[in-house]
Scaffold this active site. Structure first.
Site, PDB file in Angstrom:
ATOM      1  N   SER A  16      33.844  43.609  54.434  1.00 59.84           N
ATOM      2  CA  SER A  16      35.264  43.488  54.768  1.00 59.84           C
ATOM      3  C   SER A  16      35.920  42.267  54.129  1.00 59.84           C
ATOM      4  CB  SER A  16      35.451  43.443  56.292  1.00 59.84           C
ATOM      5  OG  SER A  16      34.627  42.450  56.871  1.00 59.84           O
TER       6      SER A  16
ATOM      7  N   TYR B   9      38.293  58.913  40.696  1.00 60.26           N
ATOM      8  CA  TYR B   9      39.518  58.143  40.502  1.00 60.26           C
ATOM      9  C   TYR B   9      40.707  58.979  40.961  1.00 60.26           C
ATOM     10  CZ  TYR B   9      36.661  54.935  37.805  1.00 60.26           C
ATOM     11  OH  TYR B   9      35.688  54.047  37.434  1.00 60.26           O
TER      12      TYR B   9
ATOM     13  N   ASP C 191      41.501  63.519  44.910  1.00 60.16           N
ATOM     14  CA  ASP C 191      40.878  63.387  43.590  1.00 60.16           C
ATOM     15  C   ASP C 191      40.674  64.796  43.037  1.00 60.16           C
ATOM     16  OD1 ASP C 191      39.465  62.729  41.330  1.00 60.16           O
ATOM     17  OD2 ASP C 191      37.639  62.132  42.385  1.00 60.16           O
TER      18      ASP C 191
ATOM     19  N   ILE D 173      46.239  52.406  26.030  1.00 58.11           N
ATOM     20  CA  ILE D 173      46.216  52.195  24.577  1.00 58.11           C
ATOM     21  C   ILE D 173      45.731  53.485  23.912  1.00 58.11           C
ATOM     22  CG2 ILE D 173      45.240  50.816  22.698  1.00 58.11           C
ATOM     23  CD1 ILE D 173      44.739  48.588  24.816  1.00 58.11           C
TER      24      ILE D 173
ATOM     25  N   ASN E 173      44.828  60.938  34.248  1.00 56.73           N
ATOM     26  CA  ASN E 173      44.870  62.397  34.096  1.00 56.73           C
ATOM     27  C   ASN E 173      43.964  62.998  35.166  1.00 56.73           C
ATOM     28  OD1 ASN E 173      44.799  65.099  33.384  1.00 56.73           O
ATOM     29  ND2 ASN E 173      44.619  64.704  31.179  1.00 56.73           N
TER      30      ASN E 173
ATOM     31  N   ASP F 254      44.910  59.349  26.122  1.00 64.13           N
ATOM     32  CA  ASP F 254      44.298  58.141  26.692  1.00 64.13           C
ATOM     33  C   ASP F 254      43.120  58.561  27.573  1.00 64.13           C
ATOM     34  OD1 ASP F 254      43.738  55.636  27.602  1.00 64.13           O
ATOM     35  OD2 ASP F 254      45.600  55.360  28.721  1.00 64.13           O
TER      36      ASP F 254
END
Length: 648
Positions: A336, A263, A257, A306, A280, A300
């Site tokens: 789990s 993310y 990351d 979009i 990005n 974006d």
């Protein structure tokens, strides 16, 4: 020496030498070039994998070097086994780590080693039976099935080189996997503890059988090394990479990351299989689930694919298609089951095993043997089960394409209400910048599922559950954007496990009709590594007590949902009625056992998770439609302009 014994000894020597030749033959050329190890100078103790310089920008995390180890690191072939490949064994190490699961104990760690040995030896023996081949050939066959990634194939041949000769001798003496693993000391009977075995006991006494087996391998060099204390991360050259991987798994954050926005563009190791793919990774202000920055005129910012301006009228597409559509994400706080723990049965079923069987093994290992990309809550791939129902995330996306990629699976193997606080901070939501979210709290098992011989004293009490859930809800109230929703899932009545499986044959027992789930459960319970002793037990009283506690905890969750109010989200409760799902499945022609993972005999299968998602969606749609948001009338236009919106 008797003539027959001489022939046996010669055969064993020939077969053992053939094993070494096979190992040398299968050392990949590239690794020989990198290390200087060739088919001529190979020794089983010559390899160590190093991930210190691993470059995860490459297509696969397997593209790392292999290096010589220092002499102090090479004293034990067991440590070499534990060091290659790193991801495979670090996964097992981490799952057994007290830091990962609050249910501690050395016996549990030793138990997992024992299970691993019995499983592998069973597969070797059954492959020989299925293909009418020698043990040596079956070991070669098993290794040939494994992929090159993560050095799985190479590791297999190395292990065969180290332990293969002993396994050949023992299986030629007609002993089963239990005896083999006790003889090689991967399984141990501790003083005062019962003998743990998967297969029926030999006709002779256990003590005599074990003595004879030990005589067969008494001069084996592998017995000189201890199987205990084999922490791979104690090897100096692995310490740094171990720490990074363990941190990623234990904190439930992506290993790769770049911009630290939680993310990733990398799929596994807590990457985009677990939460929406970053669009990005060099900009921490661009990530799934945020409100668009300046209507995403130039880039974006929320990764839903979009962005830009409609040249016909100059209106930004995000504003035109998403404004007022009430976008929202889905977040699962689970265990789990929510992560979809799954071991494919053809990994251990000799009659089904082929070159295709282990294609997904590297991905599964780097996902902790979880398959969140196919889970009922956040799955985004097409189901492999043949059931037409989709995950909750895919339904939300279908309802409103502006929700694209806005999913987070914050689940962990072994998690419970008592341990959620250790990783809840991995949740990504900014109250000022992000869209609202639907949060599903689904700790459905580990508050009552314990591993000890007497699990009841360790079960979470209603009082402790109340305290921890309130703590979790207060955390969510301080982090979720206003307009969010939280749904508390109750616990199931897990007596269906024993009722529907105990007399069926486990995958390891299907070939010879010698291991039922009752035997399998007993083996796990004896080793104290069962995922749920309370429900996976022949003791009806214990099963009933476990279900009673589960019901008490569900009632506590229901009480919280009906009595507590929060500023930034509405709170709901939903029963986890697995029996209702089972009855629905039976009405459609299915069998109850198909709803349970066949290898572990405990977790809900992919079919069950899809059916649970369908039931969840229908109930929310009927009772709390405001939770799901509007249907977006611009979905067809979004598809026309942006196609699959960049995929997942």
């Amino acid at each position: 020496m008797h003539k027959q014994h001489k022939e046996l000894a010669v055969n064993e020597m020939v077969e053992a030498n053939a094993v070494q030749k096979t190992v040398r033959k299968h050392i990949p050329t590239e690794q020989a070039r990198t290390t200087g190890v060739t088919s001529e100078n190979y020794k089983p103790s010559a390899f160590c994998s190093s991930w210190t310089d691993c470059d995860l920008n490459r297509n696969s995390p397997s593209e790392a070097g292999v290096f010589w180890c220092s002499s102090s690191e090479m004293k034990s072939p067991w440590k070499i086994l534990m060091a290659t490949p790193l991801f495979f064994l670090l996964t097992l190490h981490t799952l057994a780590s007290p830091a990962y699961d609050h249910q501690r104990g050395t016996r549990r760690s030793n138990g997992q080693v024992c299970i691993g040995c019995v499983l592998v030896v069973s597969v070797i023996e059954q492959l020989a039976q299925v293909h009418n081949s020698t043990v040596q050939t079956s070991m070669e066959r098993l290794c040939s099935y494994l992929p090159e990634k993560l050095f799985l194939k190479t590791t297999c041949y190395l292990v065969v080189g180290i332990f293969g000769p002993d396994i050949i001798k023992l299986l030629r003496a007609d002993v089963n996997a239990d005896v083999v693993c006790h003889t090689l000391e991967f399984c141990k009977q501790d003083p005062g503890q019962p003998l743990c075995h998967l297969y029926p006991l030999p006709k002779e006494t256990w003590k005599l059988t074990l003595e004879k087996a030990r005589q067969i391998v008494k001069k084996s060099p592998t017995l000189a090394y201890s199987r205990s204390g084999s922490d791979i991360c104690s090897l100096p050259f692995l310490a740094k990479i171990c720490q990074r991987i363990k941190s990623a798994i234990q904190n439930s954050l992506p290993f790769k990351d770049v911009d630290s926005d939680k993310y990733s563009v990398f799929p596994t190791l807590r990457g985009s299989h677990w939460r929406g793919r970053d669009c990005n990774d060099s900009n921490k202000m661009a990530y799934p689930g945020r409100r668009p920055d300046n209507w995403d005129t130039h880039q974006d910012s929320n990764c839903n694919g979009i962005w830009g301006v409609d040249p016909k009228d100059g209106i930004p597409y995000e504003k035109k298609f998403c404004e007022g559509s009430q976008p929202r994400g889905i977040i699962l706080l689970g265990d789990s089951a929510g992560a979809h723990f799954h071991i494919p049965p053809d990994w251990i079923t000799a009659s089904q095993m082929s070159l295709k069987s282990f294609f997904s093994l590297p991905t599964a290992l780097t996902n902790e043997l979880d398959w969140p990309q196919l889970s009922g809550a956040t799955g985004f791939l097409d189901s492999t089960s043949g059931v037409k129902e989709n995950s909750i995330y895919l339904r939300l996306r279908k309802r409103n394409h502006c929700n694209h990629r806005d999913y987070q699976n914050i689940s962990r193997n072994g998690a419970s209400s008592q341990s959620l606080e250790r990783f809840i901070e991995s949740l990504s939501r900014n109250q000022l910048l992000d869209q609202p979210a639907i949060v599903i709290y689904a700790m459905i098992g580990n508050d009552v599922c314990k591993r000890k011989i007497d699990p009841v004293p360790d079960m979470t009490t209603p009082e402790k559950l109340y305290s921890k859930v309130m703590q979790t809800l207060q955390y969510l109230d301080s982090h979720l954007p206003n307009g969010s929703h939280v749904i508390l899932y109750g616990l199931p009545d897990g007596t269906f496990l024993w009722d529907n499986l105990h007399s069926r044959y486990h995958p390891l027992g299907q070939l010879n009709k010698d291991v039922t789930y009752a035997h399998f459960y007993s083996f796990l319970n004896c080793l104290q590594v069962s995922p749920c002793h309370g429900w996976m037990s022949s003791n009806k009283t214990l099963r009933t007590l476990t279900s009673e506690r589960a019901e008490q905890l569900s009632n506590t969750l229901k009480k919280i949902a009906t009595s507590q109010k929060f500023t930034n989200f509405n709170l709901f409760y939903m029963d986890f009625d697995f029996r209702e799902i089972m009855e629905e499945w039976q009405r459609s022609g299915g069998q109850p056992w198909q709803l349970i993972e066949p290898v572990d005999g405990f977790h809900p299968s992919e079919v069950a998770l899809q059916l649970l998602a369908d039931r969840f969606w229908k109930k929310v749609q009927l009772q709390w439609p405001q939770v799901l948001g509007k249907e977006n009338p611009f979905n067809p236009q979004i598809e026309q302009v942006f196609g699959d919106q960049g995929g997942h």
